[in-house]
Design an enzyme around this catalytic site. Structure first.
Site, mmCIF file in Angstrom:
data_model
loop_
_atom_site.group_PDB
_atom_site.id
_atom_site.type_symbol
_atom_site.label_atom_id
_atom_site.label_comp_id
_atom_site.label_asym_id
_atom_site.label_seq_id
_atom_site.Cartn_x
_atom_site.Cartn_y
_atom_site.Cartn_z
ATOM 1 N N TYR A 189 6.131 15.553 -20.717
ATOM 2 C CA TYR A 189 5.563 15.252 -19.352
ATOM 3 C C TYR A 189 4.569 14.530 -19.751
ATOM 4 O O TYR A 189 3.882 14.283 -18.558
ATOM 5 C CB TYR A 189 4.987 16.837 -19.299
ATOM 6 C CG TYR A 189 5.701 18.230 -19.533
ATOM 7 C CD1 TYR A 189 6.644 17.844 -18.443
ATOM 8 C CD2 TYR A 189 5.427 18.632 -20.862
ATOM 9 C CE1 TYR A 189 7.750 19.009 -18.607
ATOM 10 C CE2 TYR A 189 5.946 19.814 -20.927
ATOM 11 C CZ TYR A 189 7.156 20.026 -20.569
ATOM 12 O OH TYR A 189 8.186 21.202 -19.722
ATOM 13 N N HIS A 211 0.936 -1.398 0.381
ATOM 14 C CA HIS A 211 0.126 -0.254 0.153
ATOM 15 C C HIS A 211 0.773 1.599 0.356
ATOM 16 O O HIS A 211 1.934 1.479 1.161
ATOM 17 C CB HIS A 211 -1.206 0.161 1.422
ATOM 18 C CG HIS A 211 -1.796 1.204 1.117
ATOM 19 N ND1 HIS A 211 -2.319 2.041 2.531
ATOM 20 C CD2 HIS A 211 -2.860 1.948 -0.085
ATOM 21 C CE1 HIS A 211 -2.981 2.518 2.121
ATOM 22 N NE2 HIS A 211 -3.313 2.763 0.894
ATOM 23 N N ASN A 224 4.140 11.506 -18.652
ATOM 24 C CA ASN A 224 4.177 10.281 -17.270
ATOM 25 C C ASN A 224 3.274 10.140 -16.543
ATOM 26 O O ASN A 224 2.504 11.443 -16.583
ATOM 27 C CB ASN A 224 5.363 11.546 -16.505
ATOM 28 C CG ASN A 224 6.340 11.322 -17.727
ATOM 29 O OD1 ASN A 224 7.148 10.186 -18.283
ATOM 30 N ND2 ASN A 224 6.827 12.691 -17.610
#
Length: 134
Positions: free
Chosen positions: A123, A20, A125
């Site tokens: 950018y 997590h 991503n």
């Protein structure tokens, strides 16, 4: 043989190892990979694989709590942005956080791995923050 669509051994191993809050970054071909962060390089040629198909494959096995994008992506959207928005609208990406690109690169220092695609748009991503299924 696996029943899920994801066939890549390294990606399956990575997803099976997540806890997590762990971070996976799906990156364009130009995003720098910090020293010490695992790189899973899928890039073959410009555009192959693209971010959208890589995201689709990862989501077939990964529970995502939330995701992070560079604010600059919204100013110069790539084709994958519409795919990201579709997955988000279906609840597959949890909540969205936007960061300046320099802060996004700093976030990459915390990533368990960076998955490099053949995406060739600045950018383009996404950082996926692992959730839990219970």
């Amino acid at each position: 043989m696996k029943k899920t669509p994801l066939l890549n051994i390294a990606l399956s191993r990575l997803i099976a190892s997540l806890g997590h809050g762990d971070i996976i970054v799906i990156a364009d071909a130009g995003l720098p990979v910090p020293k010490g962060v695992e790189l899973i390089d899928l890039a073959l040629t410009p555009g192959v694989p693209d971010l959208a198909s890589t995201l689709q494959a990862l989501l077939s096995e990964m529970q995502v709590q939330n995701h992070v994008l560079a604010h600059e992506l919204l100013l110069a959207p790539c084709a994958a942005l519409s795919s990201i928005e579709v997955h988000a609208s279906k609840g597959a990406l949890g909540s969205q956080r936007l960061l300046p690109h320099d802060a996004f690169k700093e976030l990459c220092l915390q990533a368990k791995a960076i998955v490099r695609t053949g995406e060739c748009h600045p950018y383009c991503n996404i950082a996926l923050i692992s959730g839990v299924i219970f």
